[in-house]
Design a protein around this motif. Structure first.
Motif, PDB file in Angstrom:
ATOM      1  N   UNK A 185      -6.496  32.444 -44.998  1.00  0.00           N
ATOM      2  CA  UNK A 185      -5.052  32.665 -44.897  1.00  0.00           C
ATOM      3  C   UNK A 185      -4.265  31.401 -45.181  1.00  0.00           C
ATOM      4  N   UNK A 186      -4.739  30.272 -44.653  1.00  0.00           N
ATOM      5  CA  UNK A 186      -4.082  28.995 -44.924  1.00  0.00           C
ATOM      6  C   UNK A 186      -4.152  28.667 -46.415  1.00  0.00           C
ATOM      7  N   UNK A 187      -5.256  29.039 -47.047  1.00  0.00           N
ATOM      8  CA  UNK A 187      -5.404  28.777 -48.474  1.00  0.00           C
ATOM      9  C   UNK A 187      -4.395  29.546 -49.309  1.00  0.00           C
TER      10      UNK A 187
ATOM     11  N   UNK B 134       0.849  22.445 -44.545  1.00  0.00           N
ATOM     12  CA  UNK B 134       0.358  23.629 -43.860  1.00  0.00           C
ATOM     13  C   UNK B 134      -1.088  23.421 -43.423  1.00  0.00           C
ATOM     14  N   UNK B 135      -1.901  22.879 -44.316  1.00  0.00           N
ATOM     15  CA  UNK B 135      -3.337  22.790 -44.073  1.00  0.00           C
ATOM     16  C   UNK B 135      -3.697  21.831 -42.951  1.00  0.00           C
TER      17      UNK B 135
ATOM     18  N   UNK C 104      -6.786  15.559 -42.399  1.00  0.00           N
ATOM     19  CA  UNK C 104      -6.010  14.960 -43.490  1.00  0.00           C
ATOM     20  C   UNK C 104      -6.877  14.759 -44.727  1.00  0.00           C
ATOM     21  N   UNK C 105      -8.083  14.215 -44.540  1.00  0.00           N
ATOM     22  CA  UNK C 105      -8.961  13.965 -45.682  1.00  0.00           C
ATOM     23  C   UNK C 105      -9.379  15.233 -46.398  1.00  0.00           C
ATOM     24  N   UNK C 106      -9.701  16.280 -45.629  1.00  0.00           N
ATOM     25  CA  UNK C 106     -10.094  17.550 -46.239  1.00  0.00           C
ATOM     26  C   UNK C 106      -8.914  18.180 -46.973  1.00  0.00           C
ATOM     27  N   UNK C 107      -7.722  18.029 -46.421  1.00  0.00           N
ATOM     28  CA  UNK C 107      -6.521  18.536 -47.093  1.00  0.00           C
ATOM     29  C   UNK C 107      -6.352  17.887 -48.462  1.00  0.00           C
TER      30      UNK C 107
ATOM     31  N   UNK D 259     -14.599  24.197 -49.464  1.00  0.00           N
ATOM     32  CA  UNK D 259     -15.168  25.264 -50.299  1.00  0.00           C
ATOM     33  C   UNK D 259     -14.587  26.625 -49.950  1.00  0.00           C
ATOM     34  N   UNK D 260     -14.210  26.821 -48.684  1.00  0.00           N
ATOM     35  CA  UNK D 260     -13.631  28.099 -48.281  1.00  0.00           C
ATOM     36  C   UNK D 260     -12.206  28.278 -48.807  1.00  0.00           C
ATOM     37  N   UNK D 261     -11.466  27.182 -48.920  1.00  0.00           N
ATOM     38  CA  UNK D 261     -10.050  27.285 -49.257  1.00  0.00           C
ATOM     39  C   UNK D 261      -9.768  27.081 -50.746  1.00  0.00           C
TER      40      UNK D 261
END
Length: 272
Positions: A16-18, A35-36, A59-62, A227-229
């Protein structure tokens, strides 16, 4: 290992966030990190990731997710011929310079410190979205160097600390100096590329060997969440681009501004 129900909720919340992040990437020329990051922070807490690295990892994953999202958005806007290529060329060095400076800060700041930084910038972004008027002007054209380079470095610094693509900041800069909002949005997609690519490597470096990281993490980037987003954001970003050229965005700006104020309040509350 978390229960299956928690994992399903984890995947659904990220998907959903994606969707929201991808739409924002095209609609506002931003990477969706605003958002992320708060979504990641909350979800990483649900699966019991160490508080000491949770905000850094969010933050890094975003930023890792913004890499393909901003590239996809940039190519879509470029095909419409709306990008200010000259401005992007002048920022090829200043923006990454600001991102590198942010990486050095991240390597030494605590989780509480990074949350405070995010919340402070979120307030500025939220106020901009709530009270911005297209009629506001500081000049009739973009300032020359060194002022332009300084703005680029500042955009890179603040965006990398917050895990965003820099679209809100660049949109503000360009429209204040007389550029059409559609050109600002389109150019911001390129700014997102200049921020997210060095930002990805910066957060990998800053978190290399850090204790408490979950499996499948490289530094402060978790590849499972990415990978999910990423597939979702890539699918919906072009829809956001089409909406950007067709819709009146003022109401969306107001809601986004309110969201940022709530997120800032939430992070400030977590510091008490």
């Amino acid at each position: 290992m978390p229960p299956v129900g928690e994992l399903i909720w984890f995947a659904a919340a990220l998907a959903g966030a994606g969707v929201v992040a991808g739409l924002l990437a095209g609609l506002f020329g931003i990477g969706g990190g605003a958002i992320l990051v708060p979504v990641f922070y909350q979800i990483f807490g649900l699966i019991h990731i160490d508080e000491a690295v949770r905000m850094h990892l969010a933050v890094g994953t975003s930023l890792a997710i913004i890499v393909p999202t901003s590239i996809r958005s940039f190519l879509a806007h470029k095909a419409r011929g709306a990008i200010d290529v000259e401005l992007l060329k002048s920022w090829i060095l200043p923006i990454p310079f600001g991102v590198v400076a942010a990486s050095l800060i991240v390597a030494s700041v605590s989780s509480a410190g990074l949350r405070a930084i995010f919340a402070g910038i979120a307030i500025i972004v939220g106020l901009r979205m709530l009270f911005n008027r297209q009629s506001w002007r500081l000049g009739s054209d973009l300032p020359p160097n060194p002022a332009r380079a300084g703005v680029g470095a500042l955009i890179g610094l603040l965006s990398a600390l917050m895990g965003i693509g820099g679209g809100v900041l660049n949109n503000t800069f360009m429209t204040l100096f007389g550029r059409p909002v559609h050109q600002a949005v389109a150019t911001s997609s390129g700014v997102g590329v200049l921020i997210s690519v060095p930002g990805l490597f910066g957060y990998v470096w800053a978190g290399w060997g850090a204790a408490g990281l979950p499996p499948f993490s490289t530094g402060y980037v978790n590849w499972v969440a990415a990978a999910l987003i990423i597939p979702v954001t890539l699918l919906v970003a072009p829809i956001g681009v089409r909406l950007a050229h067709a819709l009146e965005k003022r109401q969306l700006e107001i809601w986004f501004g309110l969201f940022m104020m709530v997120v800032a309040a939430r992070f400030f509350y977590s510091l008490t």
